[in-house]
Design a protein around this motif. Structure first.
Motif, PDB file in Angstrom:
ATOM      1  N   SER A  20       0.824  -1.215   0.000  1.00 32.69           N
ATOM      2  CA  SER A  20       0.000   0.000   0.000  1.00 32.69           C
ATOM      3  C   SER A  20       0.855   1.260   0.000  1.00 32.69           C
ATOM      4  O   SER A  20       0.514   2.253  -0.664  1.00 32.69           O
ATOM      5  N   ARG A  21       1.977   1.223   0.711  1.00 32.86           N
ATOM      6  CA  ARG A  21       2.867   2.386   0.698  1.00 32.86           C
ATOM      7  C   ARG A  21       3.464   2.604  -0.690  1.00 32.86           C
ATOM      8  O   ARG A  21       3.573   3.739  -1.166  1.00 32.86           O
ATOM      9  N   ILE A  22       3.830   1.519  -1.367  1.00 34.86           N
ATOM     10  CA  ILE A  22       4.387   1.658  -2.718  1.00 34.86           C
ATOM     11  C   ILE A  22       3.340   2.198  -3.681  1.00 34.86           C
ATOM     12  O   ILE A  22       3.618   3.076  -4.501  1.00 34.86           O
ATOM     13  N   MET A  23       2.109   1.697  -3.573  1.00 32.63           N
ATOM     14  CA  MET A  23       1.052   2.155  -4.473  1.00 32.63           C
ATOM     15  C   MET A  23       0.647   3.595  -4.195  1.00 32.63           C
ATOM     16  O   MET A  23       0.254   4.327  -5.103  1.00 32.63           O
TER      17      MET A  23
ATOM     18  N   MET B 128      -1.440   1.359  -8.916  1.00 32.30           N
ATOM     19  CA  MET B 128      -2.807   0.983  -8.621  1.00 32.30           C
ATOM     20  C   MET B 128      -3.585   0.681  -9.900  1.00 32.30           C
ATOM     21  O   MET B 128      -4.353  -0.283  -9.969  1.00 32.30           O
ATOM     22  N   GLN B 129      -3.373   1.498 -10.935  1.00 32.76           N
ATOM     23  CA  GLN B 129      -4.056   1.264 -12.200  1.00 32.76           C
ATOM     24  C   GLN B 129      -3.593  -0.042 -12.844  1.00 32.76           C
ATOM     25  O   GLN B 129      -4.395  -0.814 -13.373  1.00 32.76           O
TER      26      GLN B 129
ATOM     27  N   PRO C  45     -14.700  -2.348 -10.678  1.00 30.85           N
ATOM     28  CA  PRO C  45     -14.710  -1.323  -9.635  1.00 30.85           C
ATOM     29  C   PRO C  45     -14.739   0.073 -10.251  1.00 30.85           C
ATOM     30  O   PRO C  45     -14.013   0.352 -11.207  1.00 30.85           O
ATOM     31  N   PHE C  46     -15.590   0.942  -9.717  1.00 31.66           N
ATOM     32  CA  PHE C  46     -15.743   2.293 -10.245  1.00 31.66           C
ATOM     33  C   PHE C  46     -15.089   3.269  -9.281  1.00 31.66           C
ATOM     34  O   PHE C  46     -15.392   3.264  -8.090  1.00 31.66           O
ATOM     35  N   PRO C  47     -14.183   4.102  -9.741  1.00 27.81           N
ATOM     36  CA  PRO C  47     -13.489   5.016  -8.823  1.00 27.81           C
ATOM     37  C   PRO C  47     -14.457   5.993  -8.165  1.00 27.81           C
ATOM     38  O   PRO C  47     -15.320   6.580  -8.825  1.00 27.81           O
ATOM     39  N   VAL C  48     -14.321   6.166  -6.882  1.00 30.95           N
ATOM     40  CA  VAL C  48     -15.166   7.101  -6.143  1.00 30.95           C
ATOM     41  C   VAL C  48     -14.854   8.539  -6.551  1.00 30.95           C
ATOM     42  O   VAL C  48     -15.737   9.398  -6.561  1.00 30.95           O
ATOM     43  N   GLU C  49     -13.600   8.823  -6.916  1.00 28.29           N
ATOM     44  CA  GLU C  49     -13.235  10.186  -7.302  1.00 28.29           C
ATOM     45  C   GLU C  49     -14.013  10.639  -8.541  1.00 28.29           C
ATOM     46  O   GLU C  49     -14.390  11.812  -8.664  1.00 28.29           O
TER      47      GLU C  49
END
Length: 221
Positions: free
Chosen positions: A148-151, A158-159, A180-184
């Motif tokens: 998670s730190r690397i991403m 992540m993509q 999955p649909f991005p919340v942003e």
């Protein structure tokens, strides 16, 4: 004249019941391998050397049971074999008999003790399984935290991970693919809709630019 067999003889020791040093009742049987090294002594010094060796072996076995713990009888038999051989060989040497080897064949435990030991072993195996599972979860959590730190430092990762997940799901030949649909992106559309609602609409204009006349109110009769 008396014939004495100088070959190695096998003498089974009958089952002896005793109480160990840690107060456990057990039944133990053994076997003695011996041979006559001095036929004159074996014929003169003792009336029946085979019977005498058997009696000494039985008493020595009971003595060993009382001096040993249960764990020693079950796991440390080599040392007990050596001790038994020395105890039997000491008087047998005066009869012209040499003890080659003594071995404990079987140790019979009470049924209640067998059940207790079985439950203890099951609890120990379950404890080890839980420790191994917890250790695996801890290591997995550490690796996930590192990932998670690397991403978070590289959003492109992540993509790429998302695309890899899509490929893995599509390989299963499922009829339904959940993306999955991005919340942003949803938040972007929400902010755009709020901005459009807050902007006032322009007033309609006529062709002559004059304000249309309002109809006169009717007279009350």
């Amino acid at each position: 004249m008396r014939k004495v067999n100088v070959q190695v003889a096998t003498l089974p020791i009958p089952t002896q019941e005793g109480i160990t040093r840690d107060n456990v009742s057990v039944k133990v049987d053994a076997v003695v391998y011996y041979r006559v090294v001095d036929p004159a002594r074996a014929a003169i010094e003792v009336q029946d050397y085979a019977f005498a060796v058997g009696q000494v072996a039985q008493s020595s076995l009971r003595s060993i049971i009382g001096k040993s713990d249960l764990d020693d009888l079950l796991s440390d038999r080599e040392r007990l074999h050596e001790g038994l051989a020395l105890m039997i060989d000491s008087p047998a040497a005066g009869w012209g008999v040499h003890i080659d080897r003594v071995e404990i064949k079987d140790v019979q435990l009470p049924e209640s003790l067998k059940r207790s030991m079985s439950r203890q072993e099951e609890a120990e195996r379950e404890r080890r399984a839980r420790v191994i599972t917890a250790d695996g979860e801890f290591q997995a959590a550490q690796q996930l935290a590192n990932a998670s730190r690397i991403m978070s430092d590289t959003p492109e990762a992540m993509q790429l991970r998302l695309l890899q997940t899509v490929v893995e799901v599509a390989a299963e030949k499922n009829s339904t693919l959940v993306m999955p649909f991005p919340v942003e992106l949803l938040r972007y559309f929400d902010r755009a809709a709020r901005h459009l609602d807050a902007t006032p609409a322009p007033a309609p204009e006529t062709s002559t630019g004059a304000v249309p006349e309002q109809p006169a109110p009717a007279d009350a009769s």
